[in-house]
Design an enzyme around this catalytic site. Sequence first.
Site, PDB file in Angstrom:
ATOM      1  N   ASN A 149      41.165  48.741 -66.407  1.00  0.00           N
ATOM      2  CA  ASN A 149      42.579  49.040 -66.616  1.00  0.00           C
ATOM      3  C   ASN A 149      42.713  50.145 -67.650  1.00  0.00           C
ATOM      4  O   ASN A 149      42.207  50.024 -68.766  1.00  0.00           O
ATOM      5  CB  ASN A 149      43.324  47.805 -67.130  1.00  0.00           C
ATOM      6  N   GLU A 150      43.362  51.229 -67.257  1.00  0.00           N
ATOM      7  CA  GLU A 150      43.661  52.340 -68.176  1.00  0.00           C
ATOM      8  C   GLU A 150      42.483  52.671 -69.089  1.00  0.00           C
ATOM      9  O   GLU A 150      42.521  52.429 -70.317  1.00  0.00           O
ATOM     10  CB  GLU A 150      44.904  52.044 -69.012  1.00  0.00           C
ATOM     11  N   GLU A 321      51.909  51.311 -62.145  1.00  0.00           N
ATOM     12  CA  GLU A 321      52.843  50.599 -63.023  1.00  0.00           C
ATOM     13  C   GLU A 321      54.047  51.509 -63.242  1.00  0.00           C
ATOM     14  O   GLU A 321      53.896  52.624 -63.727  1.00  0.00           O
ATOM     15  CB  GLU A 321      52.188  50.296 -64.383  1.00  0.00           C
ATOM     16  N   HIS A 372      58.580  43.496 -73.754  1.00  0.00           N
ATOM     17  CA  HIS A 372      58.497  44.456 -72.643  1.00  0.00           C
ATOM     18  C   HIS A 372      59.214  43.853 -71.444  1.00  0.00           C
ATOM     19  O   HIS A 372      58.868  42.775 -70.974  1.00  0.00           O
ATOM     20  CB  HIS A 372      57.024  44.683 -72.304  1.00  0.00           C
TER      21      HIS A 372
HETATM   22  C1  GAL Z   1      50.083  49.823 -69.656  1.00  0.00           C
HETATM   23  C2  GAL Z   1      49.080  48.725 -69.366  1.00  0.00           C
HETATM   24  C3  GAL Z   1      49.753  47.412 -69.064  1.00  0.00           C
HETATM   25  C4  GAL Z   1      50.857  47.152 -70.054  1.00  0.00           C
HETATM   26  C5  GAL Z   1      51.849  48.292 -69.994  1.00  0.00           C
HETATM   27  C6  GAL Z   1      53.029  48.110 -70.920  1.00  0.00           C
HETATM   28  O1  GAL Z   1      49.550  50.727 -70.557  1.00  0.00           O
HETATM   29  O2  GAL Z   1      48.240  49.061 -68.288  1.00  0.00           O
HETATM   30  O3  GAL Z   1      48.808  46.378 -69.129  1.00  0.00           O
HETATM   31  O4  GAL Z   1      50.314  47.041 -71.332  1.00  0.00           O
HETATM   32  O5  GAL Z   1      51.202  49.466 -70.362  1.00  0.00           O
HETATM   33  O6  GAL Z   1      53.906  49.205 -70.859  1.00  0.00           O
END
Ligand code: GAL
Length: 657
Positions: A149-150, A321, A372
């Site tokens: 992930n990222e 996302e 969030h």
């Molecule tokens: C991304 C990440 C997610 C979550 C999201 C929140 O950077 O992949 O897991 O943390 O941001 O904005």
Amino acid sequence: MATIPVTPYSLGVCYYPEQWDRSKWPEDLAGMRQLGLRYVRIGEFAWSRLEPAPGKYQFGWLQEVLDLAAERGLSVVLGTPTATPPKWLVDRMPDMLPVDQDGKPKIFGSRRHYCFAHSGYRAESARIVTKLAETFGQHPAIVAWQTDNEYGCHGTILSYSNAARIGFRSWLQDKYQTIDRLNQAWGNVFWSMEYESFDEIELPNLTVTEPNPAHALDFRRFSSDQVRSLNREQVEIIRRLSPGRTILHNFMGEFLAFDHFDVARDLDAASWDSYPLGALTLLDVPENHKRKFLRSGDPDFPAFHHDLYRSCGRGRWWVMEQQPGPVNWAPYNPSPHPGMVRLWTHEAFAHGAEVVSYFRWRQAPFAQEQMHSGINRPDGSPDVATAEIQATVSELASASFKHNDQSKAAPVGLIFDYEAAWTLAIQPNRESFDYFTLALSFYRSARRLGLDVDILPQTANLDEYKLLLVPSLPILRPELIASLKTFRGSVVIGPRTGSKTADFQIPSNLPPGPLQELFPMRVVRVETLPDFEPIPVSWNGASYECRYWLEQIQTTATPWITLENGNAVACTHEAFTYLATVPEQSLLDAIVSDIVSRANLPTLLLPDGLRTRVSGNLRYFFNYGPNKVSLPVPKETEFIVGGPELSVAGVAIIRLS
Ligand code: GAL
């Protein structure tokens, strides 16, 4: 096996079944289908629930979720859980933790606590991925995989660990073969930095003053290669055990610490995580720009990354996302204008996304990201984005879209280069010289004229482009010089281009080095200035400012824009324009506009904050601005979505004849 096709114009969501009681799973998954979502990404942080103790796998719950998803007609993207190694793993191998520039290890208690170069960790990553792919690789619900992930989030690419030191030494040995060659390439005679063997070389941190920039650049290249090799290991396992599934990784916005073109080469498609409001808070733009676009995001930031990742994915890419409401991680976290979630979604499709997936299904009431937002609130009630997603789903269903054809080149190409970012960061020659800001401002100038842009690596084929933008490219590759020799369009080249060799030295013929084969000029002096001392420029009756960087050039080319003292800040030679400074946005806009009109490229007069994009036989308009606008289209235009007046956050789609 042929790749399982992705249904075009589909929506998805990120879901964390392990964070909720299992009684909620059936209704959650059913709710996703009811909302019109087709894809669900799961699993990417669930290592502690998949393997609570070494070798004790608990995969039953995941099996249940996958079965439930399949029953409901949802397609699953399974994430490999390697961004969150469990506590027992860290305790067994504490030296797998990444080490910061001050030599301090980061500790367990959040995520991304691993060093890419640690061979023990790499073996663990391969093991858990193998186990997952063996167990679920053929599950009918799984149509795609996300590796990790990222990569690099929270500043985790450069790790100054012992594992990195060992790896770096052998990487250097492979590259240079003999220590003499390394000493020569780095210029180690300077300050008696010469080495007698590769085993003497340390990582470029903790030095008294700055390390040798060539040393620092090689460490960046090495670190980027570590990301590539970890990713490739996972990809190879998945490809073998779960054939036919699309393998992606979710990259980030404004993130340059490793070479994304390189890493994406091993994937089937690229994807990225789009958080437009959070991203704007971090951009280097004037405060009035931040105020104007506070609730819509920078009008070029998402598009820039859509174009970048389309290129990385060789045409195939997703938004993995998508921000659905306020985030939690920026210096301040505003709520989007009503309509923006719909706009961002359509815009991704306009740039060729296969899937747009929202983050996340339900806001978590606990832990780091409890502030969030998600599609649903922590109590399960629908949050604001739900209605916008519903509207988007029905528009996508009713409109007569065909699969988005992005095969035709855009009129404008922009060369984007990760090594350029590293070079300018290592040697800004002032407090900072931000490559991303410069690249975005070149991109913006083209987009303000209604021009579509393809973002390209130096090795791209340039034949189709009418205009090429090169914001800055200190290390020019021979492939680019070769393509420029036969390029038939116009080229705008930014400062510092050709200013370094691949060994981080000044070229023997002075900057712009190999570009001199095409442009007769030499940079004979460079000065940098503080922000409080802008460089005033008058041109075509208007006054502008340039920023912080000024080259003095000797040339037989035509000076085009000059300072009062006669120093040329823009010169032209045949179809090339070279900029010897960093122009403020309005000057760059005027320069690009002038070149575009001389090149006879059709443009549009766009009101402030309006952006457009052509996709196949459709043209989209997006209103990021704070006011209602009228679209620059003829009366008889056929609208598929929207009309000639576009409200704030409005989207219009027209058919092109
Ligand atoms: C991304 C990440 C997610 C979550 C999201 C929140 O950077 O992949 O897991 O943390 O941001 O904005």
